[in-house]
Design a protein around this motif. Structure first.
Motif, PDB file in Angstrom:
ATOM      1  N   HIS A   7       0.868  -1.175   0.000  1.00  0.00           N
ATOM      2  CA  HIS A   7       0.000   0.000   0.000  1.00  0.00           C
ATOM      3  C   HIS A   7       0.908   1.228   0.000  1.00  0.00           C
ATOM      4  O   HIS A   7       2.145   1.091   0.103  1.00  0.00           O
ATOM      5  CB  HIS A   7      -0.942  -0.018   1.206  1.00  0.00           C
ATOM      6  CG  HIS A   7      -0.286  -0.326   2.514  1.00  0.00           C
ATOM      7  ND1 HIS A   7       0.560   0.563   3.163  1.00  0.00           N
ATOM      8  CD2 HIS A   7      -0.319  -1.448   3.298  1.00  0.00           C
ATOM      9  CE1 HIS A   7       0.996   0.025   4.279  1.00  0.00           C
ATOM     10  NE2 HIS A   7       0.494  -1.202   4.383  1.00  0.00           N
ATOM     11  N   ALA A  65      -1.205  -7.495  -4.088  1.00  0.00           N
ATOM     12  CA  ALA A  65      -1.288  -6.706  -2.861  1.00  0.00           C
ATOM     13  C   ALA A  65      -2.350  -7.248  -1.917  1.00  0.00           C
ATOM     14  O   ALA A  65      -3.531  -7.305  -2.278  1.00  0.00           O
ATOM     15  CB  ALA A  65      -1.607  -5.252  -3.199  1.00  0.00           C
ATOM     16  N   THR A  67      -4.716  -6.669  -7.100  1.00  0.00           N
ATOM     17  CA  THR A  67      -5.185  -6.154  -5.817  1.00  0.00           C
ATOM     18  C   THR A  67      -6.445  -6.885  -5.370  1.00  0.00           C
ATOM     19  O   THR A  67      -7.319  -7.195  -6.186  1.00  0.00           O
ATOM     20  CB  THR A  67      -5.414  -4.628  -5.898  1.00  0.00           C
ATOM     21  OG1 THR A  67      -5.645  -4.104  -4.596  1.00  0.00           O
ATOM     22  CG2 THR A  67      -6.562  -4.262  -6.821  1.00  0.00           C
ATOM     23  N   PRO A  81      -4.427  -3.848   0.666  1.00  0.00           N
ATOM     24  CA  PRO A  81      -4.055  -2.720  -0.189  1.00  0.00           C
ATOM     25  C   PRO A  81      -4.507  -1.369   0.356  1.00  0.00           C
ATOM     26  O   PRO A  81      -3.957  -0.333  -0.029  1.00  0.00           O
ATOM     27  CB  PRO A  81      -4.749  -3.040  -1.515  1.00  0.00           C
ATOM     28  CG  PRO A  81      -5.897  -3.925  -1.140  1.00  0.00           C
ATOM     29  CD  PRO A  81      -5.392  -4.749  -0.005  1.00  0.00           C
ATOM     30  N   ASP A 107      -2.539   0.671  -7.524  1.00  0.00           N
ATOM     31  CA  ASP A 107      -2.077  -0.712  -7.706  1.00  0.00           C
ATOM     32  C   ASP A 107      -2.078  -1.088  -9.184  1.00  0.00           C
ATOM     33  O   ASP A 107      -1.087  -1.597  -9.714  1.00  0.00           O
ATOM     34  CB  ASP A 107      -2.981  -1.691  -6.949  1.00  0.00           C
ATOM     35  CG  ASP A 107      -2.798  -1.674  -5.451  1.00  0.00           C
ATOM     36  OD1 ASP A 107      -1.733  -1.232  -4.983  1.00  0.00           O
ATOM     37  OD2 ASP A 107      -3.726  -2.111  -4.741  1.00  0.00           O
ATOM     38  N   VAL A 143       0.027  -4.309 -10.452  1.00  0.00           N
ATOM     39  CA  VAL A 143      -0.052  -5.110  -9.234  1.00  0.00           C
ATOM     40  C   VAL A 143      -1.488  -5.600  -9.065  1.00  0.00           C
ATOM     41  O   VAL A 143      -2.430  -4.795  -9.092  1.00  0.00           O
ATOM     42  CB  VAL A 143       0.379  -4.282  -8.003  1.00  0.00           C
ATOM     43  CG1 VAL A 143       0.141  -5.064  -6.708  1.00  0.00           C
ATOM     44  CG2 VAL A 143       1.845  -3.882  -8.119  1.00  0.00           C
TER      45      VAL A 143
END
Length: 283
Positions: free
Chosen positions: A169, A190, A232, A193, A225, A230
């Protein structure tokens, strides 16, 4: 940035398996009605990625909701994780079968080692490779692994981890882990997050960007994200929040805004767990 247009948008893992960029996390979602309602609601809103774990104690509820959804199994991406006390070769195989039965599925899309238990995670990975090669798991990966843990697995085994799921985060940007995973084709994912809300989401920068884009601070973070490629998995059991967390595809942050959010890093973990000293959950 890889194009993302809706909740069915997926990354392609290093073994060719597609994994949706956004999923529903069910940590702390109570077994039974609460988790079943959350998963059913998420699926109704278009989520196709559900993330659970043996230690959450709600795999059966997730499985029931999947069954009730009426969505074909192959359209869903289901992740679960092996807990620390079950690591080791034979115990991993047994634990996986228990999780699979609770979920009520023939296979799991992604199976993760929850933490890198020293002296155990390599034998655990050997069992993961067996499950993967026999088709019980479509992809195998890890959670909370540092670069040296990942390198250790890569040095000893044929199958590279497909995913590394870590706390990620704006107050914990994990740049070393992030860079290592990108360099080696490991998808970063993540957990937590939104850092459990509160202080993070009240930060002036996030408030400012939320006003600019007519979004919530949480949506700004989740889009951050995605801008970094990434995966999430925000957690919620509330319908309004589950719906809100899915509204990420009608705006984009600029490169400068992504960098500004990343600069908020404080190397601050939400949970007092050291990935290099996993001494909890061993019994």
């Amino acid at each position: 940035m890889i194009r993302k247009v809706d909740l069915t948008s997926s990354t392609v893992l290093n073994n060719g398996v597609k994994m949706p960029w956004v999923g529903l996390g069910v940590w702390e979602s109570k077994e039974g009605g609460e988790v079943e309602n959350a998963v059913r609601t998420a699926i109704e809103y278009g989520y196709r990625h559900i993330d659970t774990a043996a230690i959450y104690g709600n795999e059966a509820g997730v499985g029931q909701a999947i069954k009730d959804s009426g969505i074909a199994r192959e359209e869903l991406f289901i992740t679960t994780k092996l807990w620390n006390s079950r690591q080791g070769y034979e115990s991993t195989l047994q634990a996986f079968e228990e999780s699979r039965k609770k979920l009520g599925v023939d296979y799991v899309d992604l199976y993760l080692i929850h933490w890198a238990v020293a002296g155990k995670y390599l034998e655990t990975w050997r069992a993961f490779e067996k499950l993967y090669k026999e088709g019980y798991v479509r992809a195998i990966g890890v959670s909370n692994f540092q670069p040296h843990h990942l390198q250790d697995v890569m040095d000893h085994f044929e199958v590279l981890p497909a995913v590394n799921q870590v706390e990620f985060h704006p107050f914990l940007t994990q740049r070393e882990v992030y860079s290592f995973c990108r360099e080696h084709g490991i998808q970063l994912e993540a957990w937590s997050p939104l850092m459990r809300g509160g202080e993070l989401l009240s930060h002036p920068l996030l408030q400012q960007l939320a006003k600019k884009y007519e979004k919530t601070p949480a949506q700004i973070v989740l889009r951050w994200d995605l801008e970094q490629d990434v995966v999430t998995i925000p957690k919620s059991v509330h319908e309004a929040r589950i719906h809100e967390n899915a509204q990420l595809f009608d705006f984009q942050l600029s490169t400068e805004e992504v960098e500004q959010i990343t600069a908020l890093n404080q190397n601050r973990r939400s949970f007092p767990y050291d990935p290099d000293h996993v001494t909890f959950g061993l019994s």
